[in-house]
Design a protein around this motif. Structure first.
Motif, short mmCIF file in Angstrom:
data_model
loop_
_atom_site.label_atom_id
_atom_site.label_comp_id
_atom_site.label_asym_id
_atom_site.label_seq_id
_atom_site.Cartn_x
_atom_site.Cartn_y
_atom_site.Cartn_z
N LEU A 84 0.85 -1.25 -0.14
CA LEU A 84 0.11 -0.09 0.08
C LEU A 84 0.80 1.20 -0.07
CD1 LEU A 84 -2.12 -1.02 3.02
CD2 LEU A 84 -2.45 -1.89 0.44
N GLN A 85 0.75 1.89 -0.99
CA GLN A 85 1.27 3.45 -0.97
C GLN A 85 0.38 4.64 -0.85
OE1 GLN A 85 3.61 2.85 -4.76
NE2 GLN A 85 5.40 3.87 -3.54
N GLY A 86 0.71 5.55 -0.23
CA GLY A 86 -0.26 6.92 -0.09
C GLY A 86 0.17 7.62 1.40
N GLY A 87 -0.89 8.53 1.37
CA GLY A 87 -0.54 9.35 2.72
C GLY A 87 -0.79 8.53 3.92
N ASP B 91 4.81 3.62 2.78
CA ASP B 91 4.44 2.27 1.97
C ASP B 91 4.67 1.20 2.90
OD1 ASP B 91 5.19 0.26 0.28
OD2 ASP B 91 6.62 1.04 -0.89
N VAL B 92 3.47 0.49 2.92
CA VAL B 92 3.45 -0.71 4.00
C VAL B 92 3.33 -1.98 3.15
CG1 VAL B 92 1.90 -1.82 5.69
CG2 VAL B 92 2.36 0.72 5.54
N GLN B 93 4.02 -2.93 3.54
CA GLN B 93 4.08 -4.48 2.97
C GLN B 93 3.10 -5.32 3.92
OE1 GLN B 93 7.25 -2.88 3.57
NE2 GLN B 93 6.99 -1.73 1.60
N LEU B 94 2.11 -6.06 3.38
CA LEU B 94 1.27 -6.68 4.06
C LEU B 94 1.13 -8.24 3.50
CD1 LEU B 94 -1.89 -4.47 4.25
CD2 LEU B 94 -0.06 -4.65 5.98
#
Length: 125
Positions: A81-84, A114-117
């Motif tokens: 996920l990428q964003g504010g 940027d979160v990796q899930l």
């Protein structure tokens, strides 16, 4: 002054390491809650068999439109996920209502993260 709910809050969702059916399941689950740049009838499909495939869709999380439900996956999915900050946190919370989610990494910048899930089925057999 505009609040986050009054302006667009895009989150780019990138899926890897999964089948086109699981990518479709994730995108449809998110599409129940947020508008995206995908047409409702559009489904992920392989462009070139035998090569790694990455599926990407942008969702606007500013105006939720429904409640996500638990979703079954055939195999685990890696989601980025990428964003504010606010937008990514909201998207991660929505994913947690549909899937079992484990955070695997996070990179933070000035105004974006940027979160990796790791996603697994949210439906128990």
């Amino acid at each position: 002054m505009n609040t986050a709910q009054e302006r667009e809050e895009p989150v780019v969702v990138t899926l890897t390491g999964c089948s086109s059916e699981d990518a479709d399941a994730v995108f449809r689950a998110l599409g129940r809650s947020y508008s995206s740049d995908r047409a409702a009838h559009e489904t992920p499909r392989y462009v070139s068999e035998g090569h790694a495939t990455v599926w990407t869709t942008t969702f606007d999380v500013a105006r939720p439109r429904g409640t996500p439900e638990p979703v079954r996956l055939a195999a685990p999915v890696t989601a980025e996920l990428q964003g504010g900050y606010w937008a990514v946190d909201r998207m991660a919370a929505a994913l947690a209502t549909s899937f079992d989610v484990r955070q695997e990494g996070m990179d933070a910048g000035d105004q974006e993260k940027d979160v990796q899930l790791h996603l697994e089925s949210g439906v128990r057999p």
